[in-house]
Scaffold this active site. Structure first.
Site, short mmCIF file in Angstrom:
data_model
loop_
_atom_site.label_atom_id
_atom_site.label_comp_id
_atom_site.label_asym_id
_atom_site.label_seq_id
_atom_site.Cartn_x
_atom_site.Cartn_y
_atom_site.Cartn_z
N ASP A 170 37.34 39.06 36.13
CA ASP A 170 37.68 38.87 34.72
C ASP A 170 38.26 40.16 34.13
O ASP A 170 37.80 41.26 34.47
CB ASP A 170 36.43 38.50 33.91
CG ASP A 170 36.18 36.99 33.88
OD1 ASP A 170 36.86 36.25 34.61
OD2 ASP A 170 35.27 36.56 33.13
N HIS A 173 31.20 41.56 33.24
CA HIS A 173 31.84 42.29 32.14
C HIS A 173 31.12 43.59 31.80
O HIS A 173 29.90 43.67 31.93
CB HIS A 173 31.84 41.41 30.87
CG HIS A 173 32.54 40.11 31.07
ND1 HIS A 173 32.35 39.02 30.26
CD2 HIS A 173 33.44 39.72 31.99
CE1 HIS A 173 33.10 38.02 30.66
NE2 HIS A 173 33.77 38.41 31.72
N CYS A 176 35.18 40.80 22.86
CA CYS A 176 35.45 39.66 23.77
C CYS A 176 36.38 38.63 23.14
O CYS A 176 37.13 37.96 23.84
CB CYS A 176 34.16 38.93 24.12
SG CYS A 176 32.81 39.99 24.58
#
Ligand SMILES: NC(=[NH2+])NCCC[C@H](N)C(=O)O
Length: 377
Positions: free
Chosen positions: A205, A251, A360
């Site tokens: 990601d 993350h 985010c």
């Protein structure tokens, strides 16, 4: 703070870091985020947050409409606050209701394009679509394609990591195995098909990276990520990539948050050792304990947190002196103000429920900074 928008950069996209003056940003949207599909890919991704709450085999987790409405109220106010700071705000198109996505190997509920930080990263003048871990996110970037096509037409480069098949057996559990955490129960009930001879794939990601001009920190916690790290080094020879050795399951933007060159907001001193040598001289500030009680969701019955209690570290910088912070975290606001920052407080009530905070929710496509060498100053 309200500087006029300058002429757009030649390439349309221009974003090398997380803290120089923000000009243009995509802000996600949570329309119809009324369900999580807790398939195996979702369970493993959010394992640290959701494992204690989930029964084996439990699959569709609904989110009450009132909470989704409040989320979208907060996201709309966030977008307005950014516009009020002179930032050009773009939005993805809204997701449909109860959308399902399928491949030859699996079927899952689609995730709305709320956390637009996750499936793409801007590396300078290149849009990079990353390789989702969660099956329901494989088509999420389609909601941003109108912007990506326009940026490409304006001169941006546009690359995609190979789309992972996410077949049975594609995902690596090594991060948990190393810590002696047994994820077999969470992985039981896999209903995807395998692909013969495939093994672990590239899965990664955008939010696993921290951009610092020439330098990019990359969290590599397993072989899925390792393949992505190699892809990044082969495709971006002009950047210096630094491996963060599995400092989180995925993350890192609720752990390592650079606020300006030389100053970092860090979850705790424990993480200092993992930063590149050149950052050991940077000053770190640590998030103060929060005294505001967390929302009590008992009236809603079963609600599952997909983000940790550290999620409010996930701030968005407008420039080196101006930061958007959750208004429900006054202690952090005070600390940053003491440090000379102008804080733009924006309420984000359900920050534990949708896997993300203000950082985010955004993909910053235009910032002033360039290929600066912040690490050898
Ligand atoms: N880009 C993101 N979605 N970041 C969110 C990171 C949340 C992190 N896993 C936590 O629980 O604190």
């Amino acid at each position: 703070m309200t500087q006029p928008h300058p002429a757009p950069p030649a390439a349309g996209v221009h974003s090398f870091d997380d803290f120089t003056r923000l000009r243009e940003v995509v802000v996600g949207r949570g329309d119809h985020y009324t369900e999580h599909d807790a398939d195996i890919s979702w369970r493993l991704f959010y394992f640290e947050n959701v494992a204690p709450h989930l029964a084996a085999g439990q699959r569709q987790l609904s989110v009450p409409q009132q909470i989704v409405d409040e989320l979208n109220e907060d996201v709309a106010a966030f977008a307005d606050a950014l516009a009020g700071c002179g930032v050009r705000v773009l939005r993805p198109c809204a997701a449909g209701k109860d959308v399902r996505v399928s491949s030859p190997w699996w079927s899952s509920g689609a995730t709305p394009p709320l956390n637009v930080r996750d499936n793409a990263i801007i590396l300078g003048e290149t849009i990079v679509e990353t390789a989702p871990h969660i099956r329901g996110r494989v088509f999420e970037n389609d909601h941003l394609k109108p912007h990506f096509v326009r940026y490409f037409e304006q001169g941006a480069n546009w690359l995609s990591m190979p789309r992972p098949a996410l077949a049975a057996g594609s995902l690596d559990t090594a991060y948990f195995d190393r810590q002696g955490i047994d994820v077999t129960a969470a992985m039981a009930g896999e209903d995807a098909l395998p692909i013969d001879g495939l093994g672990l794939e590239m899965v990664f990601d955008g939010a696993q990276c921290v951009r610092l001009g020439r330098d990019v920190l990359v969290n590599v916690a397993n072989h899925n990520h390792e393949l992505a790290y190699r892809w990044l080094t082969r495709n971006f020879p002009g950047l210096r990539l630094h491996r963060l050795p599995g400092i989180a399951d995925n993350h890192v933007d609720s752990i390592v948050v650079p606020l300006r060159p030389g100053l970092i907001l860090l979850r705790s001193p424990h993480y200092l050792q993992f930063l590149p040598e050149a950052m050991h001289g940077w000053e770190a500030i640590y998030p103060p304990p929060s005294t505001v009680a967390e929302q009590d969701y008992t009236e809603f019955g079963f609600v599952i947190p997909t983000a940790s209690r550290y999620i409010d570290i996930n701030v968005l910088s407008i420039d080196e002196n101006t930061v958007v912070v959750n208004s429900l975290y006054p202690e952090l606001i005070e600390l940053l103000e003491q440090r000379g920052f102008t804080v733009v407080p924006v309420r984000h009530r359900h920050r534990r429920l949708f896997g993300g905070g203000h950082h985010c929710f955004t993909l910053d496509t235009v910032r002033d900074g360039g290929l600066e060498d912040y690490l050898s100053a």
